[in-house]
Motif scaffolding. Structure first.
Motif, PDB file in Angstrom:
ATOM      1  N   TYR A   1      18.029   4.280   1.707  1.00  0.00           N
ATOM      2  CA  TYR A   1      18.692   3.093   1.187  1.00  0.00           C
ATOM      3  C   TYR A   1      18.142   1.806   1.805  1.00  0.00           C
ATOM      4  CZ  TYR A   1      22.159   6.505  -0.355  1.00  0.00           C
ATOM      5  OH  TYR A   1      22.780   7.582  -0.934  1.00  0.00           O
ATOM      6  N   ASP A   2      17.090   1.939   2.585  1.00  0.00           N
ATOM      7  CA  ASP A   2      16.613   0.806   3.363  1.00  0.00           C
ATOM      8  C   ASP A   2      15.660  -0.063   2.570  1.00  0.00           C
ATOM      9  OD1 ASP A   2      16.013  -0.915   5.433  1.00  0.00           O
ATOM     10  OD2 ASP A   2      14.412   0.358   6.206  1.00  0.00           O
ATOM     11  N   GLU A   3      16.069  -1.264   2.284  1.00  0.00           N
ATOM     12  CA  GLU A   3      15.179  -2.266   1.713  1.00  0.00           C
ATOM     13  C   GLU A   3      14.911  -3.356   2.747  1.00  0.00           C
ATOM     14  OE1 GLU A   3      13.442  -2.535  -1.144  1.00  0.00           O
ATOM     15  OE2 GLU A   3      14.022  -0.469  -1.488  1.00  0.00           O
ATOM     16  N   GLN A   4      15.976  -3.782   3.424  1.00  0.00           N
ATOM     17  CA  GLN A   4      15.831  -4.874   4.371  1.00  0.00           C
ATOM     18  C   GLN A   4      14.904  -4.499   5.526  1.00  0.00           C
ATOM     19  OE1 GLN A   4      19.542  -6.510   5.698  1.00  0.00           O
ATOM     20  NE2 GLN A   4      18.605  -7.658   7.359  1.00  0.00           N
ATOM     21  N   GLY A   5      14.961  -3.260   5.959  1.00  0.00           N
ATOM     22  CA  GLY A   5      14.166  -2.858   7.106  1.00  0.00           C
ATOM     23  C   GLY A   5      12.802  -2.299   6.754  1.00  0.00           C
ATOM     24  N   LYS A   6      12.423  -2.376   5.487  1.00  0.00           N
ATOM     25  CA  LYS A   6      11.125  -1.840   5.062  1.00  0.00           C
ATOM     26  C   LYS A   6      10.003  -2.550   5.797  1.00  0.00           C
ATOM     27  CE  LYS A   6      10.655  -1.340   0.655  1.00  0.00           C
ATOM     28  NZ  LYS A   6      10.444  -1.752  -0.744  1.00  0.00           N
ATOM     29  N   LYS A   7       9.008  -1.795   6.248  1.00  0.00           N
ATOM     30  CA  LYS A   7       7.844  -2.369   6.912  1.00  0.00           C
ATOM     31  C   LYS A   7       6.764  -2.594   5.855  1.00  0.00           C
ATOM     32  CE  LYS A   7       9.710  -2.051  11.009  1.00  0.00           C
ATOM     33  NZ  LYS A   7       9.119  -1.297  12.109  1.00  0.00           N
ATOM     34  N   GLN A   8       6.411  -3.843   5.626  1.00  0.00           N
ATOM     35  CA  GLN A   8       5.476  -4.180   4.560  1.00  0.00           C
ATOM     36  C   GLN A   8       4.248  -4.924   5.093  1.00  0.00           C
ATOM     37  OE1 GLN A   8       8.526  -6.303   2.170  1.00  0.00           O
ATOM     38  NE2 GLN A   8       8.006  -4.885   0.518  1.00  0.00           N
ATOM     39  N   PHE A   9       3.233  -5.007   4.264  1.00  0.00           N
ATOM     40  CA  PHE A   9       2.061  -5.826   4.533  1.00  0.00           C
ATOM     41  C   PHE A   9       1.740  -6.608   3.258  1.00  0.00           C
ATOM     42  CE2 PHE A   9       0.422  -2.042   2.561  1.00  0.00           C
ATOM     43  CZ  PHE A   9      -0.629  -2.489   1.759  1.00  0.00           C
ATOM     44  N   TYR A  10       0.916  -7.620   3.397  1.00  0.00           N
ATOM     45  CA  TYR A  10       0.491  -8.384   2.230  1.00  0.00           C
ATOM     46  C   TYR A  10      -0.837  -7.841   1.710  1.00  0.00           C
ATOM     47  CZ  TYR A  10       3.995 -12.074   2.775  1.00  0.00           C
ATOM     48  OH  TYR A  10       5.165 -12.789   2.836  1.00  0.00           O
ATOM     49  N   LEU A  11      -0.877  -7.541   0.420  1.00  0.00           N
ATOM     50  CA  LEU A  11      -2.116  -7.183  -0.266  1.00  0.00           C
ATOM     51  C   LEU A  11      -2.622  -8.430  -0.995  1.00  0.00           C
ATOM     52  CD1 LEU A  11      -4.128  -4.950  -1.293  1.00  0.00           C
ATOM     53  CD2 LEU A  11      -2.640  -4.802  -3.305  1.00  0.00           C
ATOM     54  N   TYR A  12      -3.827  -8.883  -0.639  1.00  0.00           N
ATOM     55  CA  TYR A  12      -4.427 -10.058  -1.268  1.00  0.00           C
ATOM     56  C   TYR A  12      -5.479  -9.618  -2.282  1.00  0.00           C
ATOM     57  CZ  TYR A  12      -2.388 -13.609   1.816  1.00  0.00           C
ATOM     58  OH  TYR A  12      -1.534 -14.460   2.457  1.00  0.00           O
ATOM     59  N   ASN A  13      -5.391 -10.159  -3.473  1.00  0.00           N
ATOM     60  CA  ASN A  13      -6.361  -9.889  -4.531  1.00  0.00           C
ATOM     61  C   ASN A  13      -7.425 -10.985  -4.516  1.00  0.00           C
ATOM     62  OD1 ASN A  13      -7.820  -9.418  -6.843  1.00  0.00           O
ATOM     63  ND2 ASN A  13      -6.147  -9.889  -8.264  1.00  0.00           N
ATOM     64  N   TYR A  14      -8.569 -10.683  -3.906  1.00  0.00           N
ATOM     65  CA  TYR A  14      -9.669 -11.651  -3.871  1.00  0.00           C
ATOM     66  C   TYR A  14     -10.769 -11.282  -4.868  1.00  0.00           C
ATOM     67  CZ  TYR A  14      -7.804 -14.250   0.085  1.00  0.00           C
ATOM     68  OH  TYR A  14      -7.022 -15.058   0.884  1.00  0.00           O
ATOM     69  N   THR A  15     -10.384 -10.563  -5.910  1.00  0.00           N
ATOM     70  CA  THR A  15     -11.320 -10.342  -7.013  1.00  0.00           C
ATOM     71  C   THR A  15     -11.178 -11.502  -7.995  1.00  0.00           C
ATOM     72  OG1 THR A  15      -9.830  -9.161  -8.522  1.00  0.00           O
ATOM     73  CG2 THR A  15     -10.854  -7.872  -6.752  1.00  0.00           C
ATOM     74  N   GLN A  16     -11.986 -11.475  -9.046  1.00  0.00           N
ATOM     75  CA  GLN A  16     -11.913 -12.506 -10.071  1.00  0.00           C
ATOM     76  C   GLN A  16     -11.010 -12.094 -11.232  1.00  0.00           C
ATOM     77  OE1 GLN A  16     -13.433 -15.521  -9.575  1.00  0.00           O
ATOM     78  NE2 GLN A  16     -13.931 -14.635  -7.579  1.00  0.00           N
ATOM     79  N   LYS A  17     -10.345 -10.955 -11.071  1.00  0.00           N
ATOM     80  CA  LYS A  17      -9.545 -10.400 -12.156  1.00  0.00           C
ATOM     81  C   LYS A  17      -8.086 -10.239 -11.732  1.00  0.00           C
ATOM     82  CE  LYS A  17     -13.131  -9.455 -14.892  1.00  0.00           C
ATOM     83  NZ  LYS A  17     -13.291  -9.977 -16.260  1.00  0.00           N
ATOM     84  N   THR A  18      -7.186 -10.242 -12.704  1.00  0.00           N
ATOM     85  CA  THR A  18      -5.805  -9.845 -12.452  1.00  0.00           C
ATOM     86  C   THR A  18      -5.776  -8.348 -12.180  1.00  0.00           C
ATOM     87  OG1 THR A  18      -4.901 -11.585 -13.848  1.00  0.00           O
ATOM     88  CG2 THR A  18      -3.491  -9.676 -13.436  1.00  0.00           C
TER      89      THR A  18
ATOM     90  N   ARG B   1      -1.172 -12.615  -3.855  1.00  0.00           N
ATOM     91  CA  ARG B   1      -0.796 -11.536  -2.946  1.00  0.00           C
ATOM     92  C   ARG B   1       0.499 -10.889  -3.406  1.00  0.00           C
ATOM     93  NH1 ARG B   1       1.673 -15.089   2.186  1.00  0.00           N
ATOM     94  NH2 ARG B   1       3.638 -15.566   1.137  1.00  0.00           N
ATOM     95  N   ILE B   2       0.781  -9.705  -2.826  1.00  0.00           N
ATOM     96  CA  ILE B   2       2.041  -9.018  -3.073  1.00  0.00           C
ATOM     97  C   ILE B   2       2.374  -8.184  -1.842  1.00  0.00           C
ATOM     98  CG2 ILE B   2       1.001  -6.949  -4.125  1.00  0.00           C
ATOM     99  CD1 ILE B   2       3.376  -7.015  -6.138  1.00  0.00           C
ATOM    100  N   ALA B   3       3.673  -7.995  -1.571  1.00  0.00           N
ATOM    101  CA  ALA B   3       4.112  -7.211  -0.420  1.00  0.00           C
ATOM    102  C   ALA B   3       4.203  -5.737  -0.807  1.00  0.00           C
ATOM    103  CB  ALA B   3       5.465  -7.700   0.083  1.00  0.00           C
ATOM    104  N   VAL B   4       3.651  -4.857   0.049  1.00  0.00           N
ATOM    105  CA  VAL B   4       3.600  -3.415  -0.214  1.00  0.00           C
ATOM    106  C   VAL B   4       4.077  -2.687   1.035  1.00  0.00           C
ATOM    107  CG1 VAL B   4       2.102  -1.480  -0.848  1.00  0.00           C
ATOM    108  CG2 VAL B   4       1.646  -3.754  -1.785  1.00  0.00           C
ATOM    109  N   ASP B   5       4.765  -1.570   0.845  1.00  0.00           N
ATOM    110  CA  ASP B   5       5.258  -0.751   1.961  1.00  0.00           C
ATOM    111  C   ASP B   5       4.075  -0.154   2.724  1.00  0.00           C
ATOM    112  OD1 ASP B   5       6.515   1.030   3.668  1.00  0.00           O
ATOM    113  OD2 ASP B   5       7.854   1.846   2.134  1.00  0.00           O
ATOM    114  N   ILE B   6       4.018  -0.426   4.025  1.00  0.00           N
ATOM    115  CA  ILE B   6       2.902   0.072   4.820  1.00  0.00           C
ATOM    116  C   ILE B   6       2.948   1.588   4.982  1.00  0.00           C
ATOM    117  CG2 ILE B   6       3.965  -0.087   7.114  1.00  0.00           C
ATOM    118  CD1 ILE B   6       1.294  -1.308   8.091  1.00  0.00           C
ATOM    119  N   ASN B   7       4.122   2.180   4.771  1.00  0.00           N
ATOM    120  CA  ASN B   7       4.271   3.635   4.887  1.00  0.00           C
ATOM    121  C   ASN B   7       4.205   4.339   3.536  1.00  0.00           C
ATOM    122  OD1 ASN B   7       4.709   3.796   7.784  1.00  0.00           O
ATOM    123  ND2 ASN B   7       6.640   2.731   7.392  1.00  0.00           N
TER     124      ASN B   7
END
Length: 609
Positions: A431-448, A471-477
């Motif tokens: 049920y954990d959303e607040q405690g989720k460990k995330q990282f930022y994924l950066y899209n440095y391509t020229q495409k969506t 960028r978007i936040a993704v669960d590191i686990n």
């Protein structure tokens, strides 16, 4: 189905960047000292564990003339109703510190392991109950105010939840393990954390609480059972008991996902404890919930605001007020009277000089911490940090290579506790959303890019289009199930999971959510990834071209920081080449130069920089 516009997709991407604050990772020395008692105007680091004292326990309850119940002290003289505590006399031998499945050559004298474990459980309980229950940065109790007894948090908890409290629970539950059957692996341990299911399942987060980050991967037979580890597995049993204190308090303090912030009386045990005038309220109510479960408190002492207000006003013998508790003479009635009584007896004896002391070597402390790691409560990297801090404190204190358990170990314990991460309620659970460990994924391509990823529980978590330079936040686990260009130009899914594994391997349980990033590019038909600390790109000034911005309306005018000319888009565009470069390649492309001279403010900025 209504088709999403590019603008709607962009809004969705922005929403994907939103995240709630993560758990407090550690506390500092100042915060820790707020949880300790004071003595002669200073922080009191003494650890007063009762020793060489006889206590009565497992006594019967008798009804008193005023209609209440009391411990039958005169009749409490049968075998099994008194215990002579003599730590060094009962546990004098050096023991091996192997546990089930983890052999070790380390050893320690057994009574030292009991004593250190009880001190650790007391410190851990205070920290978890104050800072691990999702009650905000300031914690569960208001540390700026005294409790209704006139005591500050540290003195209040020291009187009622010091190491002797865990001794009292161990006596009540199993006579410190003597009552447990021989040759049975699943005996719930010295402090009786029931498994499978029950209390252990609660600790693993099955109802949205507990502390699943460590407990979901722990084996209860290894951690609890009195026949599978050193000193009847007292370290695992007492520490688990301390965590259960936090879990039980959370259930009745508005900390679960569906009652966070509730001001109902049934969700206000933390307020009840701070407002109760009965000096034994903490040990009494924690014992009540330990025996009958926390939901019993919702049905009795917290069942309405009227009952709450009545019960906090009672100055003594709260357990005998039948508005607050149901009148029944059963095991639970004995439990909530005997644990506070034995805790008080032991604490008073210790304060009067009947207390345990021994000289601890650095090897003793280091071996204890290694055992803590071997159980699985903390990782090797965390324990290594704790050892460095603890050894520095030890080196400042020792004489002849040892320190006193009673007067000096508390300062070493402080350094351990401020290095161990705080596990937050429900963190890492289903049920954990607040405690989720995330990282930022950066899209440095020229495409969506289409980013689809699961969380740690293998549940669908991210399914978004991420525009170029965004960028978007993704669960590191978690793991990626798709990382592709929206037009099919590239598929970087496999490479993304390899890069994610490398990123995760560079972290441990002290990792702070969103403190790292993973950047990916697609160049020369190759997917490349780079991970490191999160370093967001510098903000773009208003009016300048922004590579992450969606220009979805023709006629938008921007300044290109490269040549300082102004450009206008002819159709929607996001990312891609800077306008000046795009214009030089194709004067009839998306960007058209509209200024004859460079922007003077832009030129001035370039000169000053």
């Amino acid at each position: 189905m209504k088709k999403l516009s590019i603008k709607a997709i962009y809004v969705a991407v922005l929403c994907g960047l939103c995240s709630q604050a993560g758990a407090i990772q550690t506390i500092d020395e100042t915060q820790y000292r707020q949880l300790l008692p004071t003595y002669q105007g200073a922080t009191d680091y003494r650890i007063l564990l009762a020793d060489k004292v006889t206590v009565n326990y497992h006594c019967e309850i008798i009804e008193t003339p005023d209609g209440g119940y009391d411990i039958d002290r005169e009749g409490c003289n049968k075998p099994g109703q008194f215990y002579h505590i003599d730590w060094q006399g009962e546990f004098p031998n050096e023991i091996n510190l192997s546990i089930r499945g983890v052999p070790s050559s380390n050893t320690i004298v057994e009574h030292k392991l009991w004593a250190i474990a009880f001190a650790h459980a007391s410190a851990s309980s205070r920290i978890q109950m104050q800072y691990g229950l999702r009650k905000g940065a300031e914690g569960t109790f208001d540390l700026s105010k005294p409790f209704a007894t006139g005591e500050r948090f540290g003195d209040y908890f020291e009187r009622q939840m010091n190491p002797n409290y865990f001794v009292s629970k161990g006596l009540q539950e199993s006579s410190l393990g003597k009552d447990l059957p021989a040759g049975v692996d699943e005996d719930d341990g010295v402090l009786q954390i029931e498994y499978p299911g029950s209390a252990w399942a609660e600790l693993q987060g099955v109802v949205g609480g507990g502390f699943p980050l460590p407990f979901k991967d722990l084996d209860p037979k290894t951690v609890l059972s009195s026949h599978t580890g050193p000193a009847r597995n007292i370290l695992g049993s007492s520490l688990s008991s301390g965590f259960y204190n936090g879990s039980a308090l959370a259930i009745v303090s508005g900390s679960l996902p569906w009652n966070q912030g509730s001001d109902l009386s049934q969700d206000s045990m933390h307020l009840f404890l701070q407002q109760s005038k009965d000096p034994d309220a903490l040990t009494m109510l924690m014992s009540f919930m330990y025996n009958r479960g926390p939901y019993a408190a919702k049905d009795q002492i917290l069942r309405s605001q009227e009952v709450f207000d009545h019960c906090v006003s009672i100055a003594e013998d709260l357990e005998d007020d039948w508005t607050c508790f149901q009148k029944q003479n059963d095991f639970g009635a004995r439990y909530i009277r005997q644990i506070p009584d034995v805790t008080n007896t032991l604490s008073q004896a210790a304060a009067q000089g009947s207390n345990y002391d021994v000289q601890l070597s650095w090897t003793d402390i280091s071996n204890y911490l290694t055992l803590l790691q071997n159980y699985g409560f903390y990782s090797e990297s965390v324990i290594d940090k704790a050892k460095v801090a603890a050894q520095a404190a030890f080196n400042d204190l020792h004489s002849n290579e040892t320190i006193s358990y009673q007067t000096q170990f508390g300062q070493v314990l402080e350094q351990i506790m401020v290095k161990l991460p705080i596990y937050e309620l429900g963190e890492g659970g289903p049920y954990d959303e607040q405690g989720k460990k995330q990282f930022y994924l950066y899209n440095y391509t020229q495409k969506t890019a289409l980013v689809v990823a699961n969380n740690e529980a293998n549940q669908a978590d991210v399914n978004e289009f991420v525009l170029a330079q965004n960028r978007i936040a993704v669960d590191i686990n978690g793991q990626f199930t798709q990382l592709k260009a929206s037009d099919g130009t590239y598929d970087c899914t496999d490479e993304a999971n390899t890069a994610l594994a490398a990123l995760k391997a560079s972290t441990d349980e002290t990792y702070v959510s969103l403190s790292s990033q993973l950047k990916f590019k697609f160049e020369n038909n190759v997917c490349t990834f780079e991970h490191g600390p999160h370093t967001p790109p510098p903000p773009v000034k208003d009016g300048y071209w922004d590579p992450s911005q969606l220009y979805n309306q023709p006629g938008q005018v921007v300044i290109d920081a490269i040549d300082c000319h102004e450009y206008r888009n002819e159709w929607y565009i996001v990312g891609g080449n800077a306008p000046s470069k795009a214009f030089s390649l194709d004067p009839w492309g998306v960007w058209r130069r509209i200024s004859e001279r460079p922007n003077s403010a832009c030129l001035s900025d370039k000169t000053s920089n």
